[in-house]
Design a protein around this motif. Structure first.
Motif, PDB file in Angstrom:
ATOM      1  N   LYS A   1       7.042  35.560   2.726  1.00 25.13           N
ATOM      2  CA  LYS A   1       7.964  36.521   2.040  1.00 25.13           C
ATOM      3  C   LYS A   1       8.090  35.862   0.647  1.00 25.13           C
ATOM      4  O   LYS A   1       8.190  34.960   0.430  1.00 25.13           O
ATOM      5  N   LYS A   2       7.723  37.041  -0.342  1.00 22.22           N
ATOM      6  CA  LYS A   2       7.876  36.634  -1.867  1.00 22.22           C
ATOM      7  C   LYS A   2       9.470  36.420  -2.364  1.00 22.22           C
ATOM      8  O   LYS A   2      10.115  37.469  -1.921  1.00 22.22           O
ATOM      9  N   LYS A   3       9.777  35.624  -2.840  1.00 24.22           N
ATOM     10  CA  LYS A   3      11.094  35.677  -3.293  1.00 24.22           C
ATOM     11  C   LYS A   3      11.124  36.529  -4.566  1.00 24.22           C
ATOM     12  O   LYS A   3      10.419  36.800  -5.441  1.00 24.22           O
ATOM     13  N   PRO A   4      12.159  37.428  -4.706  1.00 25.52           N
ATOM     14  CA  PRO A   4      12.406  38.597  -5.394  1.00 25.52           C
ATOM     15  C   PRO A   4      12.491  37.838  -7.216  1.00 25.52           C
ATOM     16  O   PRO A   4      13.295  36.871  -7.045  1.00 25.52           O
ATOM     17  N   ASP A   5      11.848  38.421  -8.054  1.00 21.98           N
ATOM     18  CA  ASP A   5      12.252  38.030  -9.593  1.00 21.98           C
ATOM     19  C   ASP A   5      13.202  38.734  -9.972  1.00 21.98           C
ATOM     20  O   ASP A   5      13.344  39.897 -10.044  1.00 21.98           O
ATOM     21  N   HIS A   6      14.385  37.947 -10.014  1.00 22.58           N
ATOM     22  CA  HIS A   6      15.696  38.870 -10.410  1.00 22.58           C
ATOM     23  C   HIS A   6      15.702  39.252 -11.894  1.00 22.58           C
ATOM     24  O   HIS A   6      16.198  40.213 -12.128  1.00 22.58           O
ATOM     25  N   ARG A   7      14.607  38.698 -12.799  1.00 21.55           N
ATOM     26  CA  ARG A   7      14.379  39.356 -14.112  1.00 21.55           C
ATOM     27  C   ARG A   7      13.848  40.728 -14.021  1.00 21.55           C
ATOM     28  O   ARG A   7      14.436  41.499 -14.702  1.00 21.55           O
ATOM     29  N   LEU A   8      12.990  40.893 -13.155  1.00 22.49           N
ATOM     30  CA  LEU A   8      12.448  42.338 -12.881  1.00 22.49           C
ATOM     31  C   LEU A   8      13.393  43.195 -12.311  1.00 22.49           C
ATOM     32  O   LEU A   8      13.577  44.468 -12.592  1.00 22.49           O
ATOM     33  N   LEU A   9      14.289  42.644 -11.398  1.00 22.89           N
ATOM     34  CA  LEU A   9      15.492  43.679 -11.239  1.00 22.89           C
ATOM     35  C   LEU A   9      16.112  44.053 -12.062  1.00 22.89           C
ATOM     36  O   LEU A   9      16.854  45.258 -12.175  1.00 22.89           O
ATOM     37  N   LEU A  10      16.659  43.187 -13.015  1.00 26.02           N
ATOM     38  CA  LEU A  10      17.598  43.577 -13.899  1.00 26.02           C
ATOM     39  C   LEU A  10      16.939  44.574 -15.078  1.00 26.02           C
ATOM     40  O   LEU A  10      18.015  45.386 -15.449  1.00 26.02           O
ATOM     41  N   THR A  11      15.879  44.794 -15.240  1.00 28.64           N
ATOM     42  CA  THR A  11      15.021  45.595 -16.265  1.00 28.64           C
ATOM     43  C   THR A  11      15.397  47.117 -15.763  1.00 28.64           C
ATOM     44  O   THR A  11      15.342  47.849 -16.461  1.00 28.64           O
TER      45      THR A  11
ATOM     46  N   GLU B   1       0.952  -1.157   0.093  1.00 21.75           N
ATOM     47  CA  GLU B   1       0.181   0.025  -0.151  1.00 21.75           C
ATOM     48  C   GLU B   1       0.768   1.251  -0.139  1.00 21.75           C
ATOM     49  O   GLU B   1       0.295   2.554  -0.101  1.00 21.75           O
ATOM     50  N   MET B   2       2.104   1.269   0.048  1.00 16.17           N
ATOM     51  CA  MET B   2       3.064   2.250   0.299  1.00 16.17           C
ATOM     52  C   MET B   2       3.041   3.204  -0.807  1.00 16.17           C
ATOM     53  O   MET B   2       2.891   4.529  -0.835  1.00 16.17           O
ATOM     54  N   PRO B   3       2.686   2.673  -2.122  1.00 14.33           N
ATOM     55  CA  PRO B   3       2.738   3.548  -3.440  1.00 14.33           C
ATOM     56  C   PRO B   3       1.577   4.439  -3.185  1.00 14.33           C
ATOM     57  O   PRO B   3       1.484   5.461  -3.842  1.00 14.33           O
ATOM     58  N   ASN B   4       0.518   4.223  -2.347  1.00 16.11           N
ATOM     59  CA  ASN B   4      -0.764   5.018  -2.507  1.00 16.11           C
ATOM     60  C   ASN B   4      -0.650   5.897  -1.371  1.00 16.11           C
ATOM     61  O   ASN B   4      -1.547   6.811  -0.992  1.00 16.11           O
ATOM     62  N   VAL B   5       0.344   5.851  -0.436  1.00 12.58           N
ATOM     63  CA  VAL B   5       0.406   6.897   0.716  1.00 12.58           C
ATOM     64  C   VAL B   5       0.890   8.347   0.077  1.00 12.58           C
ATOM     65  O   VAL B   5       2.027   8.444  -0.572  1.00 12.58           O
ATOM     66  N   VAL B   6       0.176   9.193   0.397  1.00  9.08           N
ATOM     67  CA  VAL B   6       0.563  10.852   0.250  1.00  9.08           C
ATOM     68  C   VAL B   6       0.491  11.389   1.345  1.00  9.08           C
ATOM     69  O   VAL B   6      -0.587  11.627   2.119  1.00  9.08           O
ATOM     70  N   ILE B   7       1.522  12.303   1.840  1.00  5.80           N
ATOM     71  CA  ILE B   7       1.572  13.103   2.916  1.00  5.80           C
ATOM     72  C   ILE B   7       1.641  14.438   2.325  1.00  5.80           C
ATOM     73  O   ILE B   7       2.363  14.949   1.528  1.00  5.80           O
ATOM     74  N   VAL B   8       0.674  15.282   2.996  1.00  6.52           N
ATOM     75  CA  VAL B   8       0.556  16.600   2.693  1.00  6.52           C
ATOM     76  C   VAL B   8       1.331  17.289   3.991  1.00  6.52           C
ATOM     77  O   VAL B   8       0.973  17.322   5.181  1.00  6.52           O
ATOM     78  N   ASN B   9       2.317  18.337   3.542  1.00  2.36           N
ATOM     79  CA  ASN B   9       2.705  19.145   4.765  1.00  2.36           C
ATOM     80  C   ASN B   9       3.095  20.437   4.394  1.00  2.36           C
ATOM     81  O   ASN B   9       3.344  20.824   3.327  1.00  2.36           O
ATOM     82  N   ASP B  10       3.500  21.434   5.599  1.00  2.00           N
ATOM     83  CA  ASP B  10       3.763  22.655   5.365  1.00  2.00           C
ATOM     84  C   ASP B  10       5.046  22.802   5.057  1.00  2.00           C
ATOM     85  O   ASP B  10       5.938  21.836   5.494  1.00  2.00           O
ATOM     86  N   ASP B  11       5.507  24.001   3.959  1.00  2.00           N
ATOM     87  CA  ASP B  11       7.040  23.910   4.102  1.00  2.00           C
ATOM     88  C   ASP B  11       7.251  25.546   3.929  1.00  2.00           C
ATOM     89  O   ASP B  11       6.823  26.149   3.134  1.00  2.00           O
ATOM     90  N   ILE B  12       8.057  26.125   4.906  1.00  2.00           N
ATOM     91  CA  ILE B  12       8.798  27.307   5.128  1.00  2.00           C
ATOM     92  C   ILE B  12       9.359  27.588   4.093  1.00  2.00           C
ATOM     93  O   ILE B  12       9.742  29.016   3.637  1.00  2.00           O
ATOM     94  N   ASP B  13      10.195  26.866   3.357  1.00  2.00           N
ATOM     95  CA  ASP B  13      11.248  27.097   2.089  1.00  2.00           C
ATOM     96  C   ASP B  13      10.316  27.417   0.847  1.00  2.00           C
ATOM     97  O   ASP B  13      11.272  27.717  -0.190  1.00  2.00           O
ATOM     98  N   ILE B  14       8.984  27.393   0.839  1.00  2.00           N
ATOM     99  CA  ILE B  14       8.304  27.528  -0.198  1.00  2.00           C
ATOM    100  C   ILE B  14       7.643  28.520  -0.197  1.00  2.00           C
ATOM    101  O   ILE B  14       6.870  28.672   1.145  1.00  2.00           O
ATOM    102  N   PRO B  15       7.376  29.475  -1.425  1.00  2.00           N
ATOM    103  CA  PRO B  15       6.489  30.996  -1.173  1.00  2.00           C
ATOM    104  C   PRO B  15       5.209  30.332  -0.991  1.00  2.00           C
ATOM    105  O   PRO B  15       4.714  29.336  -1.302  1.00  2.00           O
ATOM    106  N   LEU B  16       4.272  30.955  -0.239  1.00  2.00           N
ATOM    107  CA  LEU B  16       3.147  30.912  -0.069  1.00  2.00           C
ATOM    108  C   LEU B  16       2.112  30.956  -1.274  1.00  2.00           C
ATOM    109  O   LEU B  16       2.355  31.424  -2.444  1.00  2.00           O
ATOM    110  N   GLY B  17       1.248  29.831  -1.292  1.00  2.00           N
ATOM    111  CA  GLY B  17       0.543  29.664  -2.556  1.00  2.00           C
ATOM    112  C   GLY B  17       1.273  28.822  -3.733  1.00  2.00           C
ATOM    113  O   GLY B  17       0.410  28.271  -4.598  1.00  2.00           O
ATOM    114  N   LYS B  18       2.515  28.298  -3.489  1.00  2.00           N
ATOM    115  CA  LYS B  18       3.324  27.293  -4.354  1.00  2.00           C
ATOM    116  C   LYS B  18       3.364  26.034  -3.613  1.00  2.00           C
ATOM    117  O   LYS B  18       3.268  26.014  -2.651  1.00  2.00           O
ATOM    118  N   PHE B  19       3.518  25.020  -4.598  1.00  6.39           N
ATOM    119  CA  PHE B  19       3.582  23.600  -3.943  1.00  6.39           C
ATOM    120  C   PHE B  19       4.525  22.657  -4.748  1.00  6.39           C
ATOM    121  O   PHE B  19       4.844  23.192  -5.960  1.00  6.39           O
TER     122      PHE B  19
END
Length: 82
Positions: A70-80, A16-34
């Motif tokens: 915190k939103k990670k900065p978009d470096h492409r935007l900074l370069l413009t 049954e292990m291939p059917n197991v899905v764990i959902v967890n929070d992650d501080i290293d990922i921006p809010l709203g992303k997964f």
């Protein structure tokens, strides 16, 4: 949260292990992303580590949901502006 493995022991048969899905929070990922990962370590997340120890394997899928305010900065935007 750090004792999440207590609930994970309900998954008894190894087949049954291939059917197991764990959902967890992650501080290293921006809010709203997964990220979806499979057969990876806990990444320091104590709840996931508890589940890994209880199941005695890392062969399960994880959905890591970002909670970083915190939103990670978009470096492409900074370069413009330079």
């Amino acid at each position: 949260m750090n004792n999440s493995g207590k609930a994970a022991v309900l998954v008894k048969p190894k087949k049954e292990m291939p059917n197991v899905v764990i959902v967890n929070d992650d501080i290293d990922i921006p809010l709203g992303k997964f990220k979806i990962v499979y057969n990876r370590g806990s990444g320091g997340h104590r709840g996931v580590e508890s589940i890994r120890r209880a199941l005695k394997t890392e062969a399960f899928a994880r959905v890591r949901i970002g909670i970083s305010p915190k939103k990670k900065p978009d470096h492409r935007l900074l370069l413009t502006f330079l």
